[in-house]
Design a protein around this motif. Structure first.
Motif, PDB file in Angstrom:
ATOM      1  N   ASP A 125       7.081  -7.545 -13.869  1.00 16.98           N
ATOM      2  CA  ASP A 125       6.962  -7.254 -15.305  1.00 16.98           C
ATOM      3  C   ASP A 125       5.399  -7.130 -15.596  1.00 16.98           C
ATOM      4  OD1 ASP A 125       7.075  -7.646 -18.238  1.00 16.98           O
ATOM      5  OD2 ASP A 125       7.909  -9.512 -18.002  1.00 16.98           O
TER       6      ASP A 125
ATOM      7  N   HIS B  76       5.866 -16.220 -18.789  1.00 19.98           N
ATOM      8  CA  HIS B  76       7.333 -16.998 -18.293  1.00 19.98           C
ATOM      9  C   HIS B  76       7.310 -16.713 -16.783  1.00 19.98           C
ATOM     10  CE1 HIS B  76       8.596 -12.487 -17.536  1.00 19.98           C
ATOM     11  NE2 HIS B  76       7.867 -12.493 -18.753  1.00 19.98           N
TER      12      HIS B  76
ATOM     13  N   HIS C   8      13.409 -13.386 -16.579  1.00 25.41           N
ATOM     14  CA  HIS C   8      12.576 -14.489 -17.613  1.00 25.41           C
ATOM     15  C   HIS C   8      13.022 -15.768 -16.890  1.00 25.41           C
ATOM     16  CE1 HIS C   8      12.225 -11.508 -21.156  1.00 25.41           C
ATOM     17  NE2 HIS C   8      10.883 -11.956 -20.689  1.00 25.41           N
TER      18      HIS C   8
ATOM     19  N   ALA D 198       4.578 -14.557 -15.047  1.00 21.55           N
ATOM     20  CA  ALA D 198       4.266 -13.384 -15.908  1.00 21.55           C
ATOM     21  C   ALA D 198       3.566 -13.940 -17.046  1.00 21.55           C
ATOM     22  CB  ALA D 198       5.400 -12.646 -16.369  1.00 21.55           C
TER      23      ALA D 198
ATOM     24  N   GLU E 297       0.993 -13.128 -20.072  1.00 23.00           N
ATOM     25  CA  GLU E 297       0.992 -11.925 -20.922  1.00 23.00           C
ATOM     26  C   GLU E 297       0.443 -12.438 -22.412  1.00 23.00           C
ATOM     27  OE1 GLU E 297       4.738 -10.390 -22.052  1.00 23.00           O
ATOM     28  OE2 GLU E 297       5.804 -11.974 -20.880  1.00 23.00           O
TER      29      GLU E 297
ATOM     30  N   GLU F 294      -0.279  -7.831 -19.391  1.00 22.23           N
ATOM     31  CA  GLU F 294       0.355  -8.767 -18.641  1.00 22.23           C
ATOM     32  C   GLU F 294       0.152  -8.260 -17.266  1.00 22.23           C
ATOM     33  OE1 GLU F 294       4.699  -8.018 -19.579  1.00 22.23           O
ATOM     34  OE2 GLU F 294       5.226 -10.193 -18.505  1.00 22.23           O
TER      35      GLU F 294
HETATM   36 CO    CO Z   1       6.944 -10.605 -19.627  1.00 28.59          CO
END
Ligand code: CO
Ligand code: MF3
Length: 241
Positions: A94, A157, A164, A188, A190, A221
């Motif tokens: 991500d 996350h 997630h 991740a 962000e 991110e």
């Molecule tokens: Co994300």
């Protein structure tokens, strides 16, 4: 996770080169999905809680989760945030970038640069033995110096075999220290930063998040790997093998 990250880094590099005035936000989604599938990967945003596209394309005051549309044409001076993710052999990546569309104002360029840098300030604290919210505090300390609004309703996350995972990673200072970071954790991180205030609202489409005051918003991110030393930034490498 490394391979998933590497591929996504390349997808983002190509999408960044594609951004220019006159294209639609749907054009970006179409190319993004093609690139992801071209690597034999699956776009993990598509159908996520009913999200109808592969890439989130958010323009100007749109913070995140903008839905690509054929009639949303990028104009010179816009800023556009692209959020993308994919699954490689069951593992997710991500990442998000905000791009200038042609020539943009100095104010917009500074927002993009500060948002990007806030990620790097944050991950200076991302080390095994440290605590999760050290990352949050580092982002907050850096961004607050510019008077920008840090989005509070959306957070980073954990990520791995799901898009997630726990823990949530706020981009602003917390009262508690948060979980202890351990080598092997994948996160991740962000930051979503507004040139005005932090409040946001959701449009009637149920997805698009916009700034309440209409100010610009930027997003940056990466998926990172916690190690005993510097974190590895999995979604920021030159090109896939
Ligand atoms: Co994300
Ligand atoms: N990168 C986004 C996030 O972490 C994921 C968006 S999923 C979608 O919130 F369904 F909104 F696309």
């Amino acid at each position: 996770m490394r391979e998933a990250g590497k591929i996504l880094a390349d997808v983002h590099a190509r999408l960044g080169e594609f951004v220019r005035p006159g294209i639609s936000t749907l054009d970006i989604d179409t190319l993004g999905e093609k690139l992801i599938r071209g690597y034999g990967c699956i776009p993990n945003f598509l159908n996520y809680n009913g999200y109808p596209a592969s890439i989130c394309v958010s323009v100007n005051d749109e913070v995140v989760h903008g839905i690509p549309r054929a009639d949303r044409i990028l104009q010179e001076g816009d800023i556009v945030s692209l959020d993308a993710g994919l699954i490689y052999k069951g593992y997710h990546s991500d990442a998000a970038r905000t791009h200038a569309v042609g020539e943009i104002s100095e104010e917009a360029a500074r927002l993009i640069a500060v948002t990007r840098q806030s990620f790097f300030e944050g991950i200076k604290a991302a080390k095994a033995g440290g605590h999760l919210h050290d990352i949050s505090a580092a982002i907050d300390d850096y961004v607050s110096g510019f008077g920008y609004g840090i989005v509070r309703d959306l957070v980073g996350h954990g990520i791995g075999s799901r898009l997630h995972e726990d823990p949530q990673i706020p981009n602003f200072r917390q009262k508690r220290r948060g979980v202890r970071l351990q080598a092997g954790m994948t996160l991740a991180v962000e930051p979503m930063i507004n040139s005005g205030g932090w409040p946001v609202e959701w449009l009637a489409d149920g997805w698009t998040v916009v700034t309440k005051d209409g100010s610009l918003s930027a997003h940056y991110e990466n998926t990172i790997l916690i190690t005993d030393g510097e974190p590895e930034i999995l979604t920021l490498v030159e090109s896939p093998a």
